[in-house]
Design a protein around this motif. Structure first.
Motif, PDB file in Angstrom:
ATOM      1  N   LYS A   1       0.957  -1.228   0.204  1.00 20.37           N
ATOM      2  CA  LYS A   1       0.020   0.060   0.030  1.00 20.37           C
ATOM      3  C   LYS A   1       0.971   1.335   0.193  1.00 20.37           C
ATOM      4  CE  LYS A   1      -3.721  -2.295   0.070  1.00 20.37           C
ATOM      5  NZ  LYS A   1      -4.664  -2.418   1.356  1.00 20.37           N
ATOM      6  N   ALA A   2       2.279   1.137  -0.438  1.00 21.45           N
ATOM      7  CA  ALA A   2       3.073   2.377  -0.340  1.00 21.45           C
ATOM      8  C   ALA A   2       2.269   3.400  -1.333  1.00 21.45           C
ATOM      9  CB  ALA A   2       4.231   1.768  -0.994  1.00 21.45           C
ATOM     10  N   ASP A   3       1.847   3.386  -2.263  1.00 19.28           N
ATOM     11  CA  ASP A   3       1.300   4.533  -3.059  1.00 19.28           C
ATOM     12  C   ASP A   3       0.070   5.236  -2.380  1.00 19.28           C
ATOM     13  OD1 ASP A   3       1.364   6.023  -5.600  1.00 19.28           O
ATOM     14  OD2 ASP A   3      -0.714   5.022  -5.984  1.00 19.28           O
ATOM     15  N   HIS A   4      -0.325   4.480  -1.256  1.00 15.35           N
ATOM     16  CA  HIS A   4      -1.317   5.258  -0.500  1.00 15.35           C
ATOM     17  C   HIS A   4      -0.931   6.139   0.679  1.00 15.35           C
ATOM     18  CE1 HIS A   4      -4.934   3.084  -1.847  1.00 15.35           C
ATOM     19  NE2 HIS A   4      -4.187   2.154  -2.031  1.00 15.35           N
ATOM     20  N   ALA A   5       0.449   6.294   0.583  1.00  9.78           N
ATOM     21  CA  ALA A   5       1.336   7.127   1.891  1.00  9.78           C
ATOM     22  C   ALA A   5       1.867   8.256   1.322  1.00  9.78           C
ATOM     23  CB  ALA A   5       2.196   6.214   2.611  1.00  9.78           C
ATOM     24  N   ILE A   6       1.875   9.440   1.972  1.00 12.52           N
ATOM     25  CA  ILE A   6       2.712  10.629   1.661  1.00 12.52           C
ATOM     26  C   ILE A   6       3.533  10.809   3.080  1.00 12.52           C
ATOM     27  CG2 ILE A   6       2.569  12.994   0.978  1.00 12.52           C
ATOM     28  CD1 ILE A   6      -0.024  12.590  -0.094  1.00 12.52           C
ATOM     29  N   ALA A   7       4.851  10.456   2.709  1.00 11.17           N
ATOM     30  CA  ALA A   7       5.614  10.996   3.922  1.00 11.17           C
ATOM     31  C   ALA A   7       6.905  11.628   3.438  1.00 11.17           C
ATOM     32  CB  ALA A   7       6.193   9.465   4.341  1.00 11.17           C
TER      33      ALA A   7
ATOM     34  N   GLU B   1       0.577   1.334   9.736  1.00 13.65           N
ATOM     35  CA  GLU B   1      -0.507   1.284  10.677  1.00 13.65           C
ATOM     36  C   GLU B   1      -0.319   1.338  12.223  1.00 13.65           C
ATOM     37  OE1 GLU B   1      -4.339  -0.028  11.016  1.00 13.65           O
ATOM     38  OE2 GLU B   1      -3.458  -1.279   9.285  1.00 13.65           O
ATOM     39  N   GLN B   2       0.539   1.323  12.517  1.00 13.71           N
ATOM     40  CA  GLN B   2       1.059   1.579  13.976  1.00 13.71           C
ATOM     41  C   GLN B   2       1.332   3.000  14.250  1.00 13.71           C
ATOM     42  OE1 GLN B   2       4.824   0.002  15.342  1.00 13.71           O
ATOM     43  NE2 GLN B   2       4.944   1.249  17.353  1.00 13.71           N
ATOM     44  N   LEU B   3       1.749   3.825  13.287  1.00 11.65           N
ATOM     45  CA  LEU B   3       1.654   5.390  13.424  1.00 11.65           C
ATOM     46  C   LEU B   3       0.196   6.078  13.364  1.00 11.65           C
ATOM     47  CD1 LEU B   3       4.579   6.256  10.450  1.00 11.65           C
ATOM     48  CD2 LEU B   3       4.690   6.447  13.043  1.00 11.65           C
ATOM     49  N   LEU B   4      -0.453   5.102  12.581  1.00 10.22           N
ATOM     50  CA  LEU B   4      -1.814   5.901  12.169  1.00 10.22           C
ATOM     51  C   LEU B   4      -3.075   5.423  13.173  1.00 10.22           C
ATOM     52  CD1 LEU B   4      -1.444   6.626   8.408  1.00 10.22           C
ATOM     53  CD2 LEU B   4      -0.759   8.117  10.463  1.00 10.22           C
ATOM     54  N   HIS B   5      -2.891   4.361  14.060  1.00 10.28           N
ATOM     55  CA  HIS B   5      -3.827   3.650  14.553  1.00 10.28           C
ATOM     56  C   HIS B   5      -4.760   4.500  15.452  1.00 10.28           C
ATOM     57  CE1 HIS B   5      -2.273   2.681  18.924  1.00 10.28           C
ATOM     58  NE2 HIS B   5      -1.325   3.289  18.164  1.00 10.28           N
ATOM     59  N   GLN B   6      -4.278   5.555  16.031  1.00 11.98           N
ATOM     60  CA  GLN B   6      -4.908   6.454  16.954  1.00 11.98           C
ATOM     61  C   GLN B   6      -5.404   7.714  16.426  1.00 11.98           C
ATOM     62  OE1 GLN B   6      -4.056   7.063  21.283  1.00 11.98           O
ATOM     63  NE2 GLN B   6      -2.125   6.270  20.821  1.00 11.98           N
ATOM     64  N   PHE B   7      -4.730   8.171  15.234  1.00  5.70           N
ATOM     65  CA  PHE B   7      -5.204   9.344  14.609  1.00  5.70           C
ATOM     66  C   PHE B   7      -4.891   9.182  13.194  1.00  5.70           C
ATOM     67  CE2 PHE B   7      -5.103  13.964  13.507  1.00  5.70           C
ATOM     68  CZ  PHE B   7      -6.193  14.625  14.255  1.00  5.70           C
ATOM     69  N   PRO B   8      -5.529   9.643  12.330  1.00  6.65           N
ATOM     70  CA  PRO B   8      -5.383   9.666  10.937  1.00  6.65           C
ATOM     71  C   PRO B   8      -4.235   9.882  10.190  1.00  6.65           C
ATOM     72  CG  PRO B   8      -7.790  10.475  11.332  1.00  6.65           C
ATOM     73  CD  PRO B   8      -6.919  10.555  12.652  1.00  6.65           C
ATOM     74  N   VAL B   9      -3.545  10.879  10.792  1.00  3.18           N
ATOM     75  CA  VAL B   9      -2.171  11.429  10.209  1.00  3.18           C
ATOM     76  C   VAL B   9      -1.298  11.529  11.480  1.00  3.18           C
ATOM     77  CG1 VAL B   9      -3.437  12.557   8.316  1.00  3.18           C
ATOM     78  CG2 VAL B   9      -2.906  13.827  10.395  1.00  3.18           C
TER      79      VAL B   9
ATOM     80  N   VAL C   1     -10.404   5.016   0.179  1.00  5.95           N
ATOM     81  CA  VAL C   1     -11.577   4.265   0.036  1.00  5.95           C
ATOM     82  C   VAL C   1     -11.209   2.935  -0.124  1.00  5.95           C
ATOM     83  CG1 VAL C   1     -13.507   3.889  -1.354  1.00  5.95           C
ATOM     84  CG2 VAL C   1     -13.068   6.034  -0.665  1.00  5.95           C
ATOM     85  N   SER C   2     -10.113   2.803  -1.105  1.00  4.40           N
ATOM     86  CA  SER C   2      -9.611   1.362  -1.446  1.00  4.40           C
ATOM     87  C   SER C   2      -8.448   0.945  -0.414  1.00  4.40           C
ATOM     88  CB  SER C   2      -8.937   1.677  -2.906  1.00  4.40           C
ATOM     89  OG  SER C   2      -8.229   2.296  -3.178  1.00  4.40           O
ATOM     90  N   LEU C   3      -8.176   1.682   0.474  1.00  2.00           N
ATOM     91  CA  LEU C   3      -7.057   1.594   1.290  1.00  2.00           C
ATOM     92  C   LEU C   3      -7.274   0.188   2.173  1.00  2.00           C
ATOM     93  CD1 LEU C   3      -4.137   2.168   2.535  1.00  2.00           C
ATOM     94  CD2 LEU C   3      -5.251   3.567   4.044  1.00  2.00           C
ATOM     95  N   GLY C   4      -8.286   0.135   2.686  1.00  3.71           N
ATOM     96  CA  GLY C   4      -8.486  -1.024   3.821  1.00  3.71           C
ATOM     97  C   GLY C   4      -7.649  -1.014   4.952  1.00  3.71           C
ATOM     98  N   ASN C   5      -6.724  -1.914   5.094  1.00  2.00           N
ATOM     99  CA  ASN C   5      -5.648  -2.010   5.993  1.00  2.00           C
ATOM    100  C   ASN C   5      -4.375  -1.848   5.056  1.00  2.00           C
ATOM    101  OD1 ASN C   5      -4.376  -4.531   5.755  1.00  2.00           O
ATOM    102  ND2 ASN C   5      -6.379  -5.427   6.196  1.00  2.00           N
ATOM    103  N   TRP C   6      -3.144  -1.480   5.991  1.00  2.00           N
ATOM    104  CA  TRP C   6      -1.963  -1.316   5.530  1.00  2.00           C
ATOM    105  C   TRP C   6      -1.218  -2.390   4.944  1.00  2.00           C
ATOM    106  CZ3 TRP C   6      -0.340   3.428   3.657  1.00  2.00           C
ATOM    107  CH2 TRP C   6      -1.227   4.484   4.222  1.00  2.00           C
ATOM    108  N   ASP C   7      -1.552  -3.628   5.351  1.00  2.00           N
ATOM    109  CA  ASP C   7      -1.153  -4.928   4.821  1.00  2.00           C
ATOM    110  C   ASP C   7       0.749  -4.799   4.990  1.00  2.00           C
ATOM    111  OD1 ASP C   7      -3.345  -5.762   4.160  1.00  2.00           O
ATOM    112  OD2 ASP C   7      -3.071  -5.303   1.821  1.00  2.00           O
ATOM    113  N   GLY C   8       1.003  -4.318   6.270  1.00  2.00           N
ATOM    114  CA  GLY C   8       2.314  -4.363   6.642  1.00  2.00           C
ATOM    115  C   GLY C   8       3.383  -3.320   5.792  1.00  2.00           C
TER     116      GLY C   8
END
Length: 894
Positions: free
Chosen positions: A810-816, A866-874, A832-839
């Motif tokens: 899911k690398a293309d779903h992240a901006i870092a 997933e660990q970075l964003l589990h409490q807040f979306p960004v 919408v199509s992200l679902g979970n981050w799959d590692g």
């Protein structure tokens, strides 16, 4: 040293939100983390102005806002709360009217006015009847019709005389006063009045450039005015004689017509403005006249107070409105920089995709539309955008080639709204051709069509060629060459030679006095063509995804990749690290949260297309003779989705503006009442249909969370990207405003104060549970602003921008990215199509990283997103325990 803000907060000042109202929120802004209040123009504007861009007096503060005393109170309140101030200024134009003493003097005295050279007026136009006159297109019908109806009269107040018509008052030319003063002297049996009358008639008419004689004439006029005032006060019979003679004149149509023809202005039907106006305007607004700020004395007169405030520290910076309207923007900015060497100067320069601010301009950057479009574009799904193209074409039957649509709309505005500007350029280029034996046989009609075509083929707002200094960049040359080639391809019947000659003049291959004047005026013309043709027309016609129709944007583009976002940011950090970055302004077509929600449609094109088909079938019964058309209906549904919930009143106001701007079914100058009535009836019925309302609410609810994620992503990007983040008033929580005046609705600051006080007491989960209150957005903004205020150097010119690459499916779903080794941003896209981050992971530099929103501490290295964003979306992360000592970063220990 330049006083660069850490952040700005835009305030729209008007009589409903004054200096004192702004002062009352200073403490709140400071608590939010803002460093500078950024005020809309507040020099004296036309009465009732709701925006301040219609300045009438540069020497005074707007009385409707509280005047000088209110301004002092605002400045004190800001200072007491540790806030600086940035001001929006308007050098390009002024508003007409009696309140503008410069303009009043011009229409009273014509080209012999002391201020005639202040304004960009053509005193020697092609039409003989307008020589040495200013067209005043204010009449509701043909001049003769209005005159015959007795709706134009000469009136008196004391020793001052006026022409009154169309609800306005205009001055009377001193030389024309004998038309009734001589007869008045006979009635009053006054030799003194006879002398004064004759003396008015003998006032000289010096040449436009003879400033000494112009000043002498003004002195003589003032003396005569004083004599007349004294005479009227001492001899009541004089006033009676004047009124008797003046009444006779008003009853004599021929005499009154002759008197009006002696004025330095020509009263005309309002519709004549587009083709016959003899002065440069702000775009197509007749009441905003262009200033010749390139002249030293005009600059000094209009900037004296601003420069004083900058030097005294009252202001730390200024935002310059519409620099593309200026004759020589670079020279203007150099003069401004010399006057205020430490000021933070931002120019409202609209950049097209791929265009960047000139690096030799001595300013910090733009007002942020370039960032806005890149940040919005990176949230789009390119595959979905292509599908939306097909859906839009199938549903509406409208063309989908945006460059062609934009070109056609630009051609239309050059023919209509900007016709007078084209006529002026045409006359100038006819004279250029007349002096060139190879082109002197080019006809006025051919030249006019050719100039319209070249201007409409420009890919950017303007070039910046300066003939007198021989300045022309390769970029300028390429823009002109491409425009000329486009024009030749579009209009082969005109002949390529004329187009080539226009290009040669614009690129200084052919030079001369007339040629230089043409180059400078043509460059001032192309930006209004782009603004009116694209921003204010095509953007309301091309409705594939309305949220992408923003100032400086390309709605035909399928978005930006993450790599393109990084490339843009790296460029900004290298060239303009103190530019302004924004997501909403007073001019955006939609607030940032509206665009964020609409961006979700690019991820669900088939669902959106099928939904709109169902809605249009269900709502067909509400149409009147097939109206509104499908393109308007498609626009309406997107408006509801983006701005939901939207009241009927707001919907009607916005749709009327949008449809008139589109100029497809109705317009501002030619209202199509049948269409507008049908549209209003349709909206009334649709918004009263509970089945549809539930369907709309259900659809919006289904995409709302993804829209909120988009909002939080673009918000974090704004506060951590290179530049100074600007926050538009009220948008620190969710804001679904549409274009002006919708975005100037009162802001509930009591609510915002309450929410801001709650944030430190809440856990991340509790903040997320209050999603619809806007708490996540405000909490993110507060955290980012406080960080910027505490550590401004972490975001400054030395804080490098380094893209971080995510790894995983899911690398293309992240901006870092990382700023200066101390700050890391991680945000999602296409959720919408992200679902979970799959590692999927991102690698953080070594050290302990603190999440500024949640308070979590994470170790550096490869970290699951997933660990970075589990409490807040960004995630906004900062490296803990760093200090700077002896040039070495050292970890501090408790």
């Amino acid at each position: 040293m330049t006083r660069v803000p850490f952040s700005t907060y835009r305030l729209q000042l008007h009589k409903g939100f004054t200096f004192d109202d702004a002062a009352a929120i200073a403490e709140y802004l400071s608590a939010l983390g803002i460093s500078h209040a950024y005020c809309s123009p507040y020099l004296q504007a036309a009465p009732g102005s709701m925006h301040g861009y219609d300045v009438v007096d540069h020497r005074h503060v707007n009385e409707e806002l509280g005047g000088a005393a209110g301004h002092t109170r605002l400045c004190k309140a800001l200072g007491d709360n540790g806030l600086g101030q940035v001001l929006d200024i308007v050098p390009n134009h002024m508003s007409l009217g009696q309140e503008n003493h410069l303009w009043w003097d011009v229409i009273e005295n014509g080209s012999t006015s002391r201020y005639a050279s202040f304004f960009d007026i053509d005193w020697n136009p092609q039409e003989e009847r307008l020589r040495d006159k200013v067209l005043v297109p204010i009449l509701g019908d043909q001049y003769g019709v209005v005159l015959s109806a007795g709706e134009i009269r000469v009136t008196r107040r004391g020793n001052c005389f006026f022409v009154e018509c169309a609800g306005q008052r205009l001055p009377v030319a001193p030389n024309s006063l004998p038309a009734f003063l001589t007869k008045a002297a006979e009635y009053a049996k006054s030799d003194e009045l006879n002398f004064i009358s004759a003396s008015y008639g003998r006032l000289p008419v010096p040449a436009f450039a003879d400033r000494r004689r112009i000043l002498d004439r003004n002195r003589d006029k003032v003396v005569l005015n004083d004599l007349l005032k004294r005479l009227c006060a001492e001899q009541p019979g004089v006033c009676e004689g004047i009124d008797r003679s003046m009444n006779e004149l008003n009853q004599n149509l021929d005499g009154l017509d002759d008197f009006l023809n002696q004025q330095n202005y020509r009263l005309a039907y309002w519709k004549t403005a587009d083709q016959q106006l003899g002065y440069r305007r702000f775009f197509d607004v007749n009441t905003l006249i262009g200033l010749r700020v390139e002249l030293d004395y005009v600059f000094d007169e209009t900037h004296e107070l601003l420069v004083k405030w900058l030097r005294q520290g009252v202001l730390d910076g200024i935002r310059v409105d519409h620099p593309d309207g200026l004759r020589d923007p670079l020279e203007y900015f150099k003069r401004l920089r010399n006057a205020a060497p430490n000021a933070w100067i931002i120019g409202e320069k609209i950049l097209e995709p791929g265009e960047f601010l000139r690096e030799n301009w001595p300013i910090q950057g733009t007002s942020g539309y370039d960032f806005l479009n890149v940040a919005a574009g990176v949230l789009l799904d390119p595959v979905g955008m292509a599908k939306l193209n097909d859906i839009y074409a199938r549903f509406t039957g409208e063309p989908t080639d945006f460059p062609t649509i934009a070109h056609d709309k630009k051609i239309a505005v050059t023919q209509e709204a900007l016709g007078s500007d084209v006529n002026r350029l045409t006359s100038l280029f006819v004279d250029v051709c007349e002096q060139n034996r190879d082109h002197r046989d080019s006809t006025r009609t051919e030249i006019r069509r050719a100039l319209r075509e070249v201007a409409s083929c420009f890919s950017v707002y303007r070039t910046y060629v300066v003939p007198e200094r021989g300045e022309m960049t390769d970029e300028d040359c390429e823009v002109v060459e491409l425009a000329v080639k486009c024009a030749k391809d579009n209009k082969p019947e005109i002949g390529g030679g004329l187009f080539d000659f226009i290009g040669d003049v614009l690129t200084l291959k052919v030079t001369g006095k007339l040629e230089s004047e043409f180059v400078l005026r043509f460059q001032q013309f192309t930006s209004p063509v782009m603004a009116k043709g694209v921003e204010d027309t095509a953007f309301y016609c091309y409705n594939r995804l309305t949220g992408m129709c923003e100032v400086g944007g390309d709605p035909g583009r399928n978005g930006y990749s993450v790599a393109e976002f990084h490339a843009y940011s790296e460029k900004m950090q290298a060239t303009h690290p103190a530019t302004m970055v924004t997501l909403s302004t007073h001019d955006t077509k939609r607030a940032d949260d509206v665009r964020a929600r609409l961006a979700v449609l690019s991820e669900i094109p088939e669902e959106f297309g099928a939904t709109v088909e169902r809605w249009t079938i269900a709502n067909d019964k509400y149409k009147t003779n097939g109206l509104p058309d499908r393109n308007s209906e498609y626009f309406f549904y997107q408006t509801l989705i983006g701005a939901w919930p939207l009241s009927l009143e707001r919907a009607k106001q916005y749709m009327q503006k949008a449809m008139r701007e589109a100029k497809q079914k109705t317009s501002w100058v030619a209202n199509n009442q049948e269409f507008e009535d049908a549209l209003n009836k349709f909206m009334e019925s649709v918004l009263d249909d509970m089945v549809f309302m539930r369907a709309m609410e259900s659809f919006v609810t289904g995409i709302n969370r993804a829209g909120r994620m988009n909002s939080l992503t673009q918000t974090l990007l704004k506060y951590t990207s290179p530049g100074v983040p600007d926050l538009y008033q009220g948008s620190e929580i969710w804001d679904h405003s549409l274009v002006d005046p919708d975005n100037r609705r009162p802001v509930d600051y009591d609510l915002r104060r309450k929410l801001l006080k709650e944030i430190p007491l809440l856990t991340p989960r509790e903040i997320m549970d209050r999603m619809e209150d806007g708490l996540p957005k405000m909490a993110l903004i507060r955290g980012a602003l406080h960080l910027r205020r505490e550590k401004p150097e972490w975001f400054g010119p030395e804080a490098e921008y380094v893209a971080l690459t995510a790894t995983g499916p899911k690398a293309d779903h992240a901006i870092a990215y990382r700023r200066g080794g101390r700050v890391v941003t991680v945000a999602p896209r296409l959720t919408v199509s992200l679902g979970n981050w799959d590692g999927t992971t991102v690698t953080l530099p070594k050290g302990d990283w603190r999440n500024r929103v949640t308070g979590e501490i994470l170790a550096g290295g490869e970290v699951p997103i997933e660990q970075l964003l589990h409490q807040f979306p960004v995630a906004l992360l900062t490296l803990e325990g760093l200090d700077v000592a002896g040039g070495q970063e050292q970890k501090k220990h408790a």
